[in-house]
Write a protein that holds these residues in place. Structure first.
Motif, short mmCIF file in Angstrom:
data_model
loop_
_atom_site.label_atom_id
_atom_site.label_comp_id
_atom_site.label_asym_id
_atom_site.label_seq_id
_atom_site.Cartn_x
_atom_site.Cartn_y
_atom_site.Cartn_z
N ALA A 119 0.84 -1.20 0.00
CA ALA A 119 0.00 0.00 0.00
C ALA A 119 0.88 1.26 0.00
O ALA A 119 1.91 1.30 0.66
N GLY A 120 0.45 2.26 -0.75
CA GLY A 120 1.17 3.53 -0.80
C GLY A 120 0.64 4.49 0.26
O GLY A 120 -0.35 4.21 0.94
N TRP A 121 1.29 5.65 0.36
CA TRP A 121 0.91 6.63 1.38
C TRP A 121 -0.49 7.19 1.16
O TRP A 121 -1.24 7.38 2.11
N TRP A 122 -0.84 7.49 -0.10
CA TRP A 122 -2.19 8.01 -0.35
C TRP A 122 -3.24 6.99 0.08
O TRP A 122 -4.28 7.35 0.64
N GLY A 123 -2.97 5.72 -0.18
CA GLY A 123 -3.90 4.67 0.24
C GLY A 123 -4.01 4.58 1.75
O GLY A 123 -5.10 4.36 2.29
N LYS A 124 -2.89 4.77 2.44
CA LYS A 124 -2.92 4.73 3.90
C LYS A 124 -3.69 5.92 4.47
O LYS A 124 -4.46 5.77 5.43
N ILE A 125 -3.49 7.09 3.88
CA ILE A 125 -4.24 8.27 4.32
C ILE A 125 -5.73 8.07 4.06
O ILE A 125 -6.57 8.38 4.91
N LYS A 126 -6.05 7.53 2.87
CA LYS A 126 -7.44 7.25 2.52
C LYS A 126 -8.07 6.30 3.53
O LYS A 126 -9.17 6.55 4.03
N THR A 127 -7.36 5.24 3.86
CA THR A 127 -7.88 4.27 4.82
C THR A 127 -8.10 4.91 6.19
O THR A 127 -9.12 4.67 6.84
N THR A 128 -7.17 5.75 6.61
CA THR A 128 -7.32 6.44 7.91
C THR A 128 -8.57 7.32 7.91
O THR A 128 -9.36 7.28 8.86
N PHE A 129 -8.77 8.09 6.85
CA PHE A 129 -9.97 8.94 6.77
C PHE A 129 -11.23 8.08 6.76
O PHE A 129 -12.22 8.41 7.42
N GLN A 130 -11.20 6.99 6.01
CA GLN A 130 -12.38 6.12 5.96
C GLN A 130 -12.69 5.55 7.34
O GLN A 130 -13.86 5.48 7.74
N MET A 131 -11.66 5.19 8.07
CA MET A 131 -11.89 4.61 9.40
C MET A 131 -12.47 5.66 10.35
O MET A 131 -13.39 5.36 11.10
N PHE A 132 -11.94 6.88 10.31
CA PHE A 132 -12.52 7.95 11.14
C PHE A 132 -13.96 8.26 10.71
O PHE A 132 -14.83 8.48 11.55
N MET A 133 -14.21 8.25 9.42
CA MET A 133 -15.56 8.47 8.92
C MET A 133 -16.51 7.42 9.48
O MET A 133 -17.57 7.74 10.00
N VAL A 134 -16.11 6.17 9.39
CA VAL A 134 -16.95 5.08 9.89
C VAL A 134 -17.18 5.23 11.39
O VAL A 134 -18.31 5.06 11.87
N ILE A 135 -16.15 5.57 12.13
CA ILE A 135 -16.29 5.75 13.58
C ILE A 135 -17.34 6.81 13.89
O ILE A 135 -18.24 6.59 14.71
N PHE A 136 -17.25 7.95 13.22
CA PHE A 136 -18.23 9.02 13.48
C PHE A 136 -19.63 8.64 13.02
O PHE A 136 -20.62 8.99 13.67
N LEU A 137 -19.72 7.93 11.90
CA LEU A 137 -21.04 7.54 11.40
C LEU A 137 -21.68 6.47 12.29
O LEU A 137 -22.90 6.47 12.47
#
Length: 179
Positions: A119-137
């Motif tokens: 996985a590249g850095w953009w993918g890791k950042i994307k995954t982090t944002f998705q995980m925070f999004m899911v947590i808040f949702l």
């Protein structure tokens, strides 16, 4: 099987547990909060397995392949469940999942050619944002400021999904041209 790989497998095993509590939150006392904790624990195993693998030189081809797949399974399962719960639009999840299938397809082509693409850095950042999004949702705290923040996380995750796809395709264009 080393510790990082065990954490990756553990993350995959937590997905059905998470989904049971999320979908039965009206039946199981504190089900939503238990689902949230399970999701957070599963997400933290992603952080832990990578750090441990790099720090102790335990990086394996299995980990390079399965770690991103485990992340995709976790986040995509959560986002599909959140469609059912009316927390995120289906079209956004479709774009996100389409990106995941596209990248997985390219990884399979690369693997067929003897290459493993981590996985590249953009993918890791994307995954982090998705995980925070899911947590808040999942938390669904309500209120206008929180709603705007949830919307920000949804659209930032979507944008990062597209950016990471473009980055991945550009960096691995040789796989595309030789396929």
């Amino acid at each position: 099987m080393n510790l990082p790989n065990k954490l990756t497998i553990f993350r995959v095993m937590l997905i059905p547990v998470f989904l049971v509590f999320l979908f039965l939150q009206d039946v199981i006392p504190f089900g939503k909060w238990i689902a949230l904790v399970v999701f957070i624990v599963a997400s933290l195993t992603d952080l832990a397995d990578g750090k441990i693998a790099r720090k102790y030189n335990l990086v394996t081809d299995f980990g390079k392949f399965m770690d991103p797949l485990a992340d995709k399974l976790l986040t995509c399962s959560a986002m599909i469940a959140l469609i059912e719960l009316g927390r995120i639009p289906a079209w956004i999840v479709i774009i996100i999942i389409a990106r995941e299938f596209t990248i997985s397809g390219f990884r399979l082509i690369a693997a067929d050619k003897g290459r493993v693409i981590a996985a590249g850095w953009w993918g890791k950042i994307k995954t982090t944002f998705q995980m925070f999004m899911v947590i808040f949702l999942i938390a669904d705290l309500g209120g206008t400021p929180i709603h705007y923040f949830e919307q920000f996380l949804i659209y930032a995750s979507l944008a990062l999904t597209i950016i990471s796809l473009i980055d991945y395709l550009v960096k691995n264009k040789d796989i595309i041209t030789s396929a």
